[in-house]
Scaffold this active site. Sequence first.
Site, PDB file in Angstrom:
ATOM      1  N   GLY A  13       0.737  -1.142  -0.041  1.00  8.00           N
ATOM      2  CA  GLY A  13       0.139   0.134  -0.056  1.00  8.00           C
ATOM      3  C   GLY A  13       0.804   1.337   0.100  1.00  8.00           C
ATOM      4  CG  ASN A  15       2.092   3.185  -5.666  1.00  9.55           C
ATOM      5  OD1 ASN A  15       2.507   4.267  -6.232  1.00  9.55           O
ATOM      6  ND2 ASN A  15       2.639   2.004  -5.762  1.00  9.55           N
ATOM      7  CB  ILE A  93      -7.521 -10.553 -14.076  1.00  8.49           C
ATOM      8  CG1 ILE A  93      -6.159 -10.310 -14.364  1.00  8.49           C
ATOM      9  CG2 ILE A  93      -8.413  -9.867 -15.304  1.00  8.49           C
ATOM     10  CD1 ILE A  93      -5.802 -11.337 -15.234  1.00  8.49           C
ATOM     11  CG  LEU A  94     -10.889  -5.339 -11.429  1.00  8.27           C
ATOM     12  CD1 LEU A  94     -10.736  -3.976 -11.940  1.00  8.27           C
ATOM     13  CD2 LEU A  94     -11.630  -5.696 -10.036  1.00  8.27           C
ATOM     14  CG  ASN A 109      -3.264  -1.644 -13.167  1.00 10.71           C
ATOM     15  OD1 ASN A 109      -3.192  -1.861 -12.208  1.00 10.71           O
ATOM     16  ND2 ASN A 109      -2.482  -2.133 -14.024  1.00 10.71           N
ATOM     17  CG  HIS A 111       2.439  -2.665 -15.655  1.00  7.64           C
ATOM     18  ND1 HIS A 111       1.762  -4.046 -14.760  1.00  7.64           N
ATOM     19  CD2 HIS A 111       3.453  -3.070 -16.117  1.00  7.64           C
ATOM     20  CE1 HIS A 111       2.684  -5.019 -15.246  1.00  7.64           C
ATOM     21  NE2 HIS A 111       3.704  -4.285 -16.075  1.00  7.64           N
TER      22      HIS A 111
END
Length: 200
Positions: A13, A15, A93-94, A109, A111
């Site tokens: 966490g 970010n 993956i949603l 998102n 990355h």
Amino acid sequence: MTLPVAVLVSGRGSNLQAILDACASGGLDARVAIVVSNHAGVPALQRAALAGVPSAVFTLRTYSDRAAAHSAMAAAIAGVGAELVVLAGFDHILAPIFFVRLSGVPVINLHPALLPLFGGRGMHGDKVHEAVLASGATESGCTVHRVHPETVDLGEVVVQRRVPIEPGDTAETLAARVLEQEHGAIVDAIRRFVPTAVSR
Ligand code: GAR
């Protein structure tokens, strides 16, 4: 107008912390309306609690399948009125139902590489940095991009920051330098979704 944001996390966490700090300092006109995790007991949830932000956990163990878990997750996010969903170190993956239930709410998102390079299924965290170093690339970086159903790391780029690869870099040293850039990139990316006042 202050943008209500939902942040999805799976672990450390850092970010999320960068987002919380930017909101608290007034550097970002947004507020974290909810933190959602797919794992219980992760440090990101402690960060939410310390900041006084509500959080919710949706583990695959509690639901019959991924679609049920992600549908419940979307309902919680809709319930707090979030107008942007930010995946900040989210490792699932949603399911498509997530996007159906949050129709019209953008999803972004973060990355840890320069997409479209070194993305796709299974590319998370240190695996990404190991692949970058194995390729002999001379630079890496991070990307914030839009997320759409049934695709992984393929949406439109919102923000990208570059990081040179240095002699002797390991996945760990590269990850640390990329992470520093991620903390700024994710805040910059959210800023792009903050509605601007219209003057008459
Ligand atoms: C970040 O480096 C993020 O880019 C990465 O997980 C880390 C989470 O760190 N995400 C991915 O690899 C997505 N494919 P954090 O929990 O400290 O924010």
